[in-house]
Design an enzyme around this catalytic site. Structure first.
Site, short mmCIF file in Angstrom:
data_model
loop_
_atom_site.label_atom_id
_atom_site.label_comp_id
_atom_site.label_asym_id
_atom_site.label_seq_id
_atom_site.Cartn_x
_atom_site.Cartn_y
_atom_site.Cartn_z
N TYR A 182 -7.63 11.84 -1.98
CA TYR A 182 -8.45 12.38 -0.88
C TYR A 182 -8.84 13.81 -1.18
CZ TYR A 182 -7.54 8.31 2.03
OH TYR A 182 -7.51 7.03 2.53
N ASN A 216 0.85 -1.19 0.00
CA ASN A 216 0.00 0.00 0.00
C ASN A 216 0.88 1.24 0.00
OD1 ASN A 216 -2.56 1.66 0.74
ND2 ASN A 216 -1.11 2.17 2.37
N GLU A 217 0.57 2.17 -0.86
CA GLU A 217 1.30 3.45 -0.92
C GLU A 217 2.81 3.19 -0.76
OE1 GLU A 217 -0.54 6.55 1.48
OE2 GLU A 217 -2.34 6.47 0.24
N GLU A 246 -8.62 3.89 -2.30
CA GLU A 246 -8.79 4.84 -1.18
C GLU A 246 -9.26 6.16 -1.75
OE1 GLU A 246 -5.73 5.35 1.77
OE2 GLU A 246 -5.17 3.22 1.66
N GLN A 297 -13.06 5.71 5.41
CA GLN A 297 -13.09 4.29 5.69
C GLN A 297 -14.40 3.98 6.39
OE1 GLN A 297 -9.71 2.90 7.89
NE2 GLN A 297 -8.24 4.02 6.67
O1 AHR Z 1 -6.95 6.11 5.00
C1 AHR Z 1 -5.96 6.64 5.81
C2 AHR Z 1 -4.56 6.51 5.20
O2 AHR Z 1 -4.49 7.30 4.05
C3 AHR Z 1 -4.17 5.14 4.73
O3 AHR Z 1 -3.67 4.34 5.76
C4 AHR Z 1 -3.11 5.43 3.73
O4 AHR Z 1 -3.02 4.43 2.74
C5 AHR Z 1 -3.49 6.79 3.19
O5 AHR Z 1 -2.45 7.68 3.16
#
Ligand code: AHR
Length: 503
Positions: A244, A172-173, A300, A349
């Site tokens: 985001y 992840n990332e 995400e 989430q």
């Molecule tokens: O969703 C919160 C965080 O955001 C996750 O753990 C990460 O993958 C992202 O930076």
């Protein structure tokens, strides 16, 4: 003039139900105190999993759940989370507040949760601090039948039958919390790790490479060029993307429920930025994969604000207002439109973290369904339906120096032949009349529901849980396959367009 023409007899692309997917990380009270209360809790639960949350998510037909992270995934060692609880070693969740993780929610509990939810698991393996062997053995533990050391270990831990696990993330990332790798380095690591993701029996792993953040087009270019296949063998089924709203570094500044019209349009405009991101990442993917075999998995996404007063800043607990409902509706309409490439998306989430669908009250059995939850409930009509072309003309919504289209919509035809339309109206100041015309289907009736409130910061709380919830629309009068509806200011709507028996 606001007008929407729906072509009910056209359309080819399918909107994967996995676009309506979810994400649960070991972060704050997402798992502990959220999904998981433990079998000894007085809160109604089934083997430790909170019943009311399961019921609420089944009601929106949750298609998949991504776990255990997020950044946590790259410091999670799955073997610490199996076997009798007293023997499970504790660890420190260094990324999310340095809290002690007792590993009571592990592989068996997650798979039980997915079975209770009737959804597919999406497991993210550890590349950052894990080994190839560890990831290989996890797949074997989960999915192998017959004689195998890992299958035997699973049986000793109480599960005879293998589980089916399709979706598998390789880190992840990895450009950040997942190992601070360069794209070129991760591409090589990806190829190495994915080699050992074996298909046991008839289980087939859908391999998802860790993808770009936001506008990191270099990452997508390198992954598609270097890691999609090796010597003619496909190595990747999906490539992720994270986005985001608003994008960092400003994302921590705003408040979830204390804002004015400037912050209203800032967030909604920022949410729609993902449209351009998908277009640009898709264009790169198309160069390397014109057949569109590799899915873009937005695993995400969501709104990210300052945490609620008095809560741990590492726990990312935020309220959720009507603005979040509109941000979700706009985003889901965008994913639907890009469904030929976007095969999965996971809001961040599901419970108690970031743009949550469900909030739980500490130490009590009370939960609250957020405005975002109601959008998922309304938009479920699109799951696995055929995207229908539509022609949308609308007035702009302007505030300050920003402008955006006032309306956003998706139309789809489900497997039973029903046609649905979801609509988002972003202007908070006035209602609009919209003329709808349906082509390719004789229209008999229109029913629908609308989600709105009398102020833009409206939200649901434990004491007032129904401030924002859908209500039925008045009946529309149909003439010549057309009808007009007054769409309330700042609203999300779902319509069902019912055909006459004969066309
Ligand atoms: O969703 C919160 C965080 O955001 C996750 O753990 C990460 O993958 C992202 O930076």
């Amino acid at each position: 003039m606001n007008q929407i023409v729906i072509n009910a007899d056209l359309g080819q692309a399918s909107i994967s139900k996995h676009i309506y997917g979810h994400f649960a990380e070991h972060l704050g009270h997402g798992i502990y105190g959220g999904f998981w209360v433990g079998a000894d809790s007085l809160i109604p639960n089934t083997r430790g999993i909170r019943n009311e949350i399961v019921a609420a998510l089944r009601a929106v037909r949750i298609p998949n759940l991504r776990w255990p992270g997020g950044c946590f995934a790259d410091e999670y060692h799955w073997m610490d989370g199996i076997g009798p609880n007293p023997q499970r070693p504790a660890m420190i969740n260094t990324h999310w507040g340095g809290v002690t993780e007792n590993n009571h929610f592990g592989t068996h509990e997650f798979m039980d949760l997915c079975e209770q939810l009737d959804c597919e698991p999406y497991i993210c393996g550890n590349v950052g601090s894990g080994t190839v062997q560890e990831m290989q053995q996890w797949v074997e533990y989960l999915t192998s039948d017959g004689a195998s050391p890992m299958a035997d270990l699973r049986r000793r831990n109480g599960r005879e039958e293998p589980w089916r696990v399709r979706f598998w993330g390789v880190g992840n990332e990895s450009w950040g919390c997942g190992g601070n790798m360069k794209a070129e380095y991760y591409a090589h690591e990806y190829l190495r790790y994915q080699t050992y993701l074996r298909n046991f029996g008839d289980n087939r792993i859908f391999k998802i490479a860790g993808g770009a953040n936001d506008t990191d087009y270099h990452w997508t270019e390198v992954l598609m060029k270097e890691a999609r296949s090796n010597r003619g063998h496909p190595c990747m089924h999906g490539l992720s993307l994270h986005y985001y709203t608003p994008d960092s570094p400003s994302r921590l500044k705003g408040h979830a429920t204390q804002f004015g019209e400037q912050e209203w349009i800032n967030i909604l405009n920022a949410a729609t930025k993902i449209d351009g991101l998908i277009t640009n990442h898709t264009a790169i993917m198309d160069q390397h994969d014109p057949q569109r075999d590799v899915g873009l998995m937005v695993d995400e996404w969501g709104t990210w604000y300052a945490v609620e007063a008095g809560t741990d800043p590492n726990f990312l607990y935020q309220q959720n207002s009507l603005r979040d409902a509109l941000a979700a509706a706009l985003t889901l309409n965008i994913f639907n439109r890009h469904c030929e490439r976007v095969r999965m998306a996971n809001i961040a989430q599901t419970v108690n973290v970031l743009q949550a669908l469900i909030l739980t009250e500490a130490g009590s059995e009370r939960i609250v369904l957020t405005p975002t939850y109601h959008v998922y409930e309304m938009y479920q009509v699109h799951q696995d339906a055929t995207l229908l072309p539509l022609d949308l003309r609308c007035e702009d919504y302007n505030f300050g120096n920003q402008t955006m289209p006032g309306l956003s919509a998706t139309a789809s035809r489900d497997r039973a032949g029903r046609v649905h339309l979801t609509l988002c109206h972003v202007n908070p100041n006035r209602n609009v009349d919209v003329r709808f015309e349906v082509r390719g289907m004789a229209l008999k009736a229109v029913t629908g529901r609308v989600l709105t409130a009398d102020h833009m910061t409206a939200h649901n709380t434990f004491n007032a849980p129904a401030q924002v919830r859908p209500s039925a629309l008045p009946t529309a009068t149909i003439q010549n396959n057309q009808f007009t509806l007054t769409i309330p200011a700042m609203s999300v709507m779902v319509l069902e367009l019912q055909p006459s028996a004969t066309v």
